[in-house]
Design a protein around this motif. Structure first.
Motif, mmCIF file in Angstrom:
data_model
loop_
_atom_site.group_PDB
_atom_site.id
_atom_site.type_symbol
_atom_site.label_atom_id
_atom_site.label_comp_id
_atom_site.label_asym_id
_atom_site.label_seq_id
_atom_site.Cartn_x
_atom_site.Cartn_y
_atom_site.Cartn_z
ATOM 1 N N PHE A 77 1.132 -1.496 0.202
ATOM 2 C CA PHE A 77 0.486 0.105 0.020
ATOM 3 C C PHE A 77 1.031 1.421 -0.195
ATOM 4 O O PHE A 77 0.854 2.642 -0.734
ATOM 5 C CB PHE A 77 -0.555 -0.005 1.614
ATOM 6 C CG PHE A 77 -2.362 -0.778 1.125
ATOM 7 C CD1 PHE A 77 -2.777 -0.005 -0.107
ATOM 8 C CD2 PHE A 77 -2.216 -2.310 2.010
ATOM 9 C CE1 PHE A 77 -4.076 -0.633 -0.315
ATOM 10 C CE2 PHE A 77 -3.740 -2.622 1.783
ATOM 11 C CZ PHE A 77 -4.634 -1.814 0.217
ATOM 12 N N THR A 87 -0.858 8.386 -5.060
ATOM 13 C CA THR A 87 -2.023 9.280 -4.376
ATOM 14 C C THR A 87 -2.367 10.411 -4.398
ATOM 15 O O THR A 87 -3.462 10.709 -4.623
ATOM 16 C CB THR A 87 -2.948 7.871 -3.479
ATOM 17 O OG1 THR A 87 -1.661 7.535 -2.709
ATOM 18 C CG2 THR A 87 -2.668 6.358 -4.282
ATOM 19 N N ASP A 97 -6.563 -1.679 6.849
ATOM 20 C CA ASP A 97 -6.243 -1.043 5.508
ATOM 21 C C ASP A 97 -6.927 -1.717 4.233
ATOM 22 O O ASP A 97 -7.002 -0.882 3.791
ATOM 23 C CB ASP A 97 -4.391 -1.011 5.317
ATOM 24 C CG ASP A 97 -4.272 0.766 5.721
ATOM 25 O OD1 ASP A 97 -4.794 1.093 6.408
ATOM 26 O OD2 ASP A 97 -2.968 0.686 5.968
ATOM 27 N N ASN A 123 -9.174 1.049 2.944
ATOM 28 C CA ASN A 123 -8.777 1.562 1.567
ATOM 29 C C ASN A 123 -9.463 1.644 0.636
ATOM 30 O O ASN A 123 -9.698 2.141 -0.913
ATOM 31 C CB ASN A 123 -7.274 1.658 1.591
ATOM 32 C CG ASN A 123 -5.943 1.940 1.732
ATOM 33 O OD1 ASN A 123 -5.942 3.048 1.596
ATOM 34 N ND2 ASN A 123 -4.945 1.437 2.356
ATOM 35 N N SER A 155 -12.129 4.055 1.232
ATOM 36 C CA SER A 155 -11.736 5.789 -0.039
ATOM 37 C C SER A 155 -11.872 5.600 -1.058
ATOM 38 O O SER A 155 -12.139 7.033 -1.961
ATOM 39 C CB SER A 155 -10.783 5.413 0.654
ATOM 40 O OG SER A 155 -10.337 6.437 2.873
ATOM 41 N N SER A 214 -13.456 5.521 6.747
ATOM 42 C CA SER A 214 -12.535 5.294 5.329
ATOM 43 C C SER A 214 -11.409 5.525 5.490
ATOM 44 O O SER A 214 -11.182 5.325 7.472
ATOM 45 C CB SER A 214 -13.115 6.352 3.794
ATOM 46 O OG SER A 214 -12.796 7.693 4.908
ATOM 47 N N LYS A 215 -10.362 5.769 4.602
ATOM 48 C CA LYS A 215 -8.882 5.806 5.299
ATOM 49 C C LYS A 215 -8.597 6.995 5.934
ATOM 50 O O LYS A 215 -7.925 7.092 6.843
ATOM 51 C CB LYS A 215 -7.389 5.469 4.310
ATOM 52 C CG LYS A 215 -6.382 5.049 4.759
ATOM 53 C CD LYS A 215 -5.792 4.878 5.616
ATOM 54 C CE LYS A 215 -4.449 4.505 6.070
ATOM 55 N NZ LYS A 215 -4.184 4.099 6.679
ATOM 56 N N THR A 260 -5.943 11.664 -0.813
ATOM 57 C CA THR A 260 -5.033 11.417 0.152
ATOM 58 C C THR A 260 -4.300 12.487 0.921
ATOM 59 O O THR A 260 -3.922 13.249 -0.314
ATOM 60 C CB THR A 260 -4.088 10.010 -0.678
ATOM 61 O OG1 THR A 260 -4.611 9.300 -1.122
ATOM 62 C CG2 THR A 260 -3.092 9.547 0.401
#
Length: 436
Positions: free
Chosen positions: A33, A40, A257, A261, A264, A282-283, A377
């Motif tokens: 990730f 991102t 995660d 993720n 997200s 969400s993240k 992000t």
């Protein structure tokens, strides 16, 4: 905290946390990730720029639509195809963890994922388009299949290589050529395996592995992970692990995660298409409204309380050392300097404050009072208030953090005051001894 209870909790939690922290697959998943992180970030910047709230006042509707169309390529080619980076990263890092050639492990894992991906685009009311991959298969919808495929491909690849079932080239052959031939047999075996799987699923069951995994695995897990109760449990465990000196973020995020993720990515896809966000959790919800407020436990409020309201010279010195890093969400000086670790006097606010703030944030966003994070992000080092605005594309997101800051300060205050009185008394006694 009762000493015997403290010891019992240590004996139970420390071995479990140690195993999770050292688990090969969780470490590989975390690294995979992180491989996509800089990409991102770039896509997120483009989303933020395209959706700045004042653009509609300084640009015509046509110009604004043109700008968004141009910039939309950035998130589509980064966050929109994040599964590709994660799949390659898992294959690469898993192979490296076994000391076999990582680049071929990543390439084979990615090819395996593509074999299971339907090259057909179905649009309601129109004839299906062949030889086209729907973008959602490379993003949120294909995330769990991608991870599963990559781990299986990586394990088969390293097993074949470690058993020396490879083509050996003469000593004079260039290394790049030798490595390519060495990966030939593993690649053929692995890709054949996934091709057979795809044939069985598509021909015998008239479906595809993407839909199978999405319906049976991903949708239930994501649905569970988007709830407030599992989120509060994750926060609770994170705080407990940190209390015992273990990095709670790394351990819990390694498990959660994939779910956070995926949520997200679904938020981002919906936001760029409709301007609305389907999920509160969400993240970014976890990062911005917990870690993004001074580090784990939201200790920037603790620093402020010490500097403005406490008298202990020792506590003020620790707070001064922690202020600079705390603004950028690094709080090890507080965790180990106050200390938080193994300090039963502050166990209650350490656990209770983040859970209260998480619940308040969820209520504010689920009720529509504050917009949820859009899925962009935001670097975790961005200071409080700014990161809240960036994550939600709204001033309300930053203002909510200020409210949360006050909540943390209020919860911590009586405990800090108690510790402050103890420290002041000790400092006065030491000063009296030195004077005599």
């Amino acid at each position: 905290m009762n000493q015997s209870l403290f010891e019992k909790m240590s004996k139970i939690l420390l071995p479990i946390a140690g195993k999770l922290n050292n688990n090969r697959y969780l470490q590989v998943l975390r690294d995979a990730f992180m491989l996509a992180f800089p990409l991102t970030i770039f896509g997120s910047i483009a989303v933020v720029v395209a959706n700045l709230p004042f653009l509609d006042k300084v640009m015509s509707e046509g110009s604004l639509n043109t700008l968004r169309t141009i910039l939309n390529v950035a998130p589509q080619s980064t966050m929109g195809v994040m599964t590709i980076f994660v799949v390659f990263g898992i294959g690469y890092y898993l192979s490296k963890s076994y000391d076999v050639e990582g680049i071929f492990g990543g390439a084979i894992a990615l090819a395996s994922f593509f074999i299971l991906t339907p090259f057909i685009l179905n649009v309601e009311g129109k004839e299906a388009v062949q030889n086209v991959i729907p973008l959602d298969r490379l993003g949120a919808k294909g995330m769990f299949l991608g991870m599963i495929t990559a781990f299986i491909a990586g394990e088969i690849y390293r097993a074949i290589v470690q058993k020396n079932i490879t083509i050996k080239m003469p000593a004079g052959v260039p290394p790049a050529v030798a490595k390519s031939f060495s990966a030939l047999i593993p690649a053929v075996v692995i890709l054949t395996f996934f091709l057979v799987v795809n044939i069985v699923i598509t021909q015998a069951f008239h479906t595809n592995m993407h839909d199978v995994i999405y319906k049976l695995v991903q949708a239930p897990l994501v649905g569970l992970g988007s709830g407030i109760i599992p989120t509060l449990i994750a926060i609770f465990v994170t705080q407990i692990l940190w209390f015992f000196g273990l990095h709670g973020q790394i351990i819990i995020n390694s498990v959660m995660d994939p779910i956070w993720n995926t949520l997200s990515l679904e938020n981002l896809n919906a936001y760029t298409e409709t301007g609305k966000v389907p999920h509160v959790i969400s993240k970014q919800f976890i990062e911005i409204y917990t870690v993004g407020m001074g580090g784990t436990g939201m200790t920037l409020a603790v620093i402020a309380a010490i500097l403005f309201f406490m008298r202990s010279k020792q506590m003020k010195q620790v707070a001064k050392l922690g202020l600079g890093p705390g603004i950028f969400n690094v709080n090890e000086p507080i965790i180990f300097g106050l200390p938080v670790v193994m300090n039963p006097l502050i166990l209650v606010p350490w656990i209770f404050a983040p859970m209260v703030v998480t619940f308040v944030t969820y209520l504010a966003m689920s009720s529509g009072l504050v917009p949820p994070p859009t899925g962009v992000t935001v670097p975790w080092t961005v200071p409080i208030f700014i990161n809240g605005i960036m994550a939600t594309n709204s001033l309300a997101g930053g203002l909510l953090q200020i409210v949360n800051f006050a909540i943390v300060l209020i919860i911590w205050f009586p405990f800090l005051k108690f510790i402050d009185r103890m420290n002041v008394q000790k400092e006065q006694e030491e000063s009296a001894k030195q004077a005599s």
